[in-house]
Design an enzyme around this catalytic site. Structure first.
Site, PDB file in Angstrom:
ATOM      1  N   ALA A 284      36.704  38.171  30.938  1.00 10.47           N
ATOM      2  CA  ALA A 284      37.370  39.447  30.645  1.00 10.47           C
ATOM      3  C   ALA A 284      38.788  39.366  31.168  1.00 10.47           C
ATOM      4  CB  ALA A 284      36.618  40.613  31.277  1.00 10.47           C
ATOM      5  N   MET A 285      39.703  40.088  30.515  1.00  9.89           N
ATOM      6  CA  MET A 285      41.112  40.030  30.879  1.00  9.89           C
ATOM      7  C   MET A 285      41.741  41.403  30.750  1.00  9.89           C
ATOM      8  SD  MET A 285      43.642  38.347  31.954  1.00  9.89           S
ATOM      9  CE  MET A 285      45.302  38.945  32.209  1.00  9.89           C
TER      10      MET A 285
ATOM     11  N   GLU B 233      43.127  40.781  42.819  1.00 14.62           N
ATOM     12  CA  GLU B 233      41.718  40.625  42.487  1.00 14.62           C
ATOM     13  C   GLU B 233      40.814  41.215  43.573  1.00 14.62           C
ATOM     14  OE1 GLU B 233      40.496  39.837  39.733  1.00 14.62           O
ATOM     15  OE2 GLU B 233      42.293  39.097  38.733  1.00 14.62           O
TER      16      GLU B 233
ATOM     17  N   GLU C   5      38.183  45.858  34.877  1.00 15.90           N
ATOM     18  CA  GLU C   5      39.366  45.569  34.051  1.00 15.90           C
ATOM     19  C   GLU C   5      40.216  46.826  33.842  1.00 15.90           C
ATOM     20  OE1 GLU C   5      40.015  42.565  33.718  1.00 15.90           O
ATOM     21  OE2 GLU C   5      38.030  41.818  34.254  1.00 15.90           O
TER      22      GLU C   5
END
Length: 509
Positions: free
Chosen positions: A388-389, A446, A424
């Site tokens: 996922a981005m 993160e 996200e």
């Protein structure tokens, strides 16, 4: 520092292997005859060189000290006090019986390295980046206007960049731009095409030698081949659709650019493509304009009003359908929500839409963070290498992290989708609007966002169960890494390939 085992590499040498060094005694004629036949066989053998650490190799002479079998392959090992252990492989020899061929392959030691003249060209190795060497960029990018002409065989990318000096006014230095696997078509500064002696190009950079000392416009046209891009970094085409992945250093495979997170700019993106093959054209920000063109093509113009680093750029084009909903923010602004996926998977996106709306509501109530655009898109693709981005307003997900149906999904699947969708989305503020100075700070964006998605999942589920699951994940992934040869600090001192640091040590905090 990343700790790793001693390097072992394989390569092919172009010279025939030499026989073991002769002894002082004169061998009998039969032995000499056998040795001569052996030399002739060796001259026809392919030579495989195995690089091993020099300290483990003894001094000459270089006898064969061990013979063994790998399957049916006979191997004779030898050593020398240099860096190379060379083993030659022969084709299968014909057996005494003409009815069959023996599968056994003999091996011997070559005691001499090939001359330097036979070595291939030096490899284009990436440069090691050190934390201590960080310095601010010499040039800042204020605006970036991108134009993509998508095609089956090639794609033309035009970038128009507003550049301003990052150092003292009146001083200039060369402007170095990153680039990989690009075909440069033209370079212009303030509308004037540069001559060949005003810039240099190598496999990793485009350097403008004497850029203007004041604000200027840089226009670069490149040609790329997404259908041949098997790295799934930059712009690639798979299963008929175009998609991008730019974190950490994929944007340099799209166009020449200062591919670093502390270079932030406002982006527009104009996409042209065949309307039948690519009816959906998506990018970051808000959709400003769209329409039809000649030859069965159409276009879409997107604008992101907030500055972002280039690793958050995204483009998707293909045959997709969407589930649409809306969310009203705490200030009363209506945001359109869309989840794009192949038509057959559309019924499996209902839980993902629920998770997105819950994440937007939770972020407002707990952190006071309101979504800042009028549109939020999620795209689901089956072949996406990062899972996922968090691209600004255009999140891209691997199918398994979004799609769920009651007939096949477990409670764990639903909980995982809730957490990943939230993660996200939360990056919109912790990672996108507030981002890294450099990739040595990867753990900041993160780690903080992981904490936020853990709190989100705990508030919507059972906090105790969630904590047990998180600790189990730490023990399964991070603890073994910390105890093994791949252990490294969460802020490394150097790196060669930043993708290697997307591990449990950083992402399971």
């Amino acid at each position: 520092m990343l700790l790793s085992p001693p390097p072992i590499s394989l390569g092919y040498l172009l010279t025939p292997a030499a026989p073991p060094a002769p002894t002082n005694s004169t061998p009998p004629a039969a032995v000499r005859s056998r040795a001569e036949r052996r030399r002739r066989r060796l001259s026809r053998r392919a030579v495989v060189a195995i690089a091993v650490p020099a300290p483990v190799l003894p001094s000459p002479p270089f006898p064969i000290f061990r013979t063994g079998f790998l399957g049916r392959t006979r191997i004779e090992f030898g050593r020398r006090d240099l860096e190379w252990l060379v083993v030659s492989l022969a084709p299968p020899r014909r057996a005494k019986s003409s009815k069959f061929l023996s599968k056994r392959t003999s091996c011997s030691v070559a005691t001499e390295l090939p001359p330097a003249a036979t070595e291939g060209p030096e490899m284009d190795l990436p440069k090691e980046i050190f934390l201590k060497d960080y310095k601010k960029p010499d040039y800042l990018f204020d605006t970036v206007d991108l134009e993509f002409q998508l095609g089956d065989e090639k794609t033309i990318v035009t970038s128009k960049i507003g550049v301003s000096p990052g150092n003292e006014v009146g001083t200039t230095s060369p402007l170095a731009l990153h680039g990989r696997d690009l075909k440069l078509l033209s370079v212009k500064v303030n509308g004037t095409e540069l001559k060949s002696d005003e810039y240099t190009v190598d496999p990793r950079h485009l350097t403008i030698l004497t850029p203007p000392a004041a604000v200027f416009t840089l226009e670069i046209v490149t040609e790329i081949y997404p259908q041949l891009n098997t790295s799934l970094e930059g712009l690639y085409r798979s299963t008929g659709n175009f998609c991008t992945q730019c974190e950490a250093e994929g944007f340099r495979k799209i166009t020449y650019f200062q591919d670093r997170p502390d270079v932030m700019a406002k982006y527009t993106c104009r996409i042209e493509g065949d309307k039948t093959l690519y009816p959906v054209l998506l990018s970051n920000g808000n959709l400003i304009k769209q329409g039809d063109l000649e030859g069965g093509k159409h276009y879409a113009l997107w604008e992101d009003p907030f500055k972002k680093p280039c690793y958050l750029f995204a483009l998707v084009a293909g045959q997709l359908e969407c589930r649409e909903d809306s969310f009203v923010t705490c200030s009363g602004r209506k945001v359109t929500l869309r989840i794009w996926t192949p038509a057959q998977d559309l019924p499996k996106t209902s839980h993902a839409m629920y998770s997105l709306k819950e994440a937007m509501k939770w972020d407002e109530e707990v952190f006071g963070l309101e979504y800042d655009l009028d549109l939020f898109n999620i795209v689901v693709v089956p072949d996406f290498n990062m899972g996922a981005m968090e691209n600004k307003s255009l999140n891209v997900f691997q199918s398994r992290l979004v799609l769920a149906s009651p007939e096949a999904a477990t409670d764990g699947d639903y909980a995982a989708i809730l957490g990943v969708i939230g993660h996200e989305y939360f990056h919109n503020w912790t990672g996108n609007r507030v981002t890294c100075r450099d990739w040595f700070q990867l753990t900041l964006k993160e780690g903080l966002t992981v904490f936020r998605d853990q709190e989100f999942s705990s508030d919507l589920g059972c906090r105790t169960v969630k904590r047990i699951a998180d600790v189990s994940k730490l023990r399964s992934y991070q603890f073994p890494q910390d105890a093994g040869p791949m252990a490294h600090p969460i802020r490394p001192h150097s790196y060669i390939k930043m993708d290697n640091f997307y591990t449990g040590e950083l992402l399971c905090l």
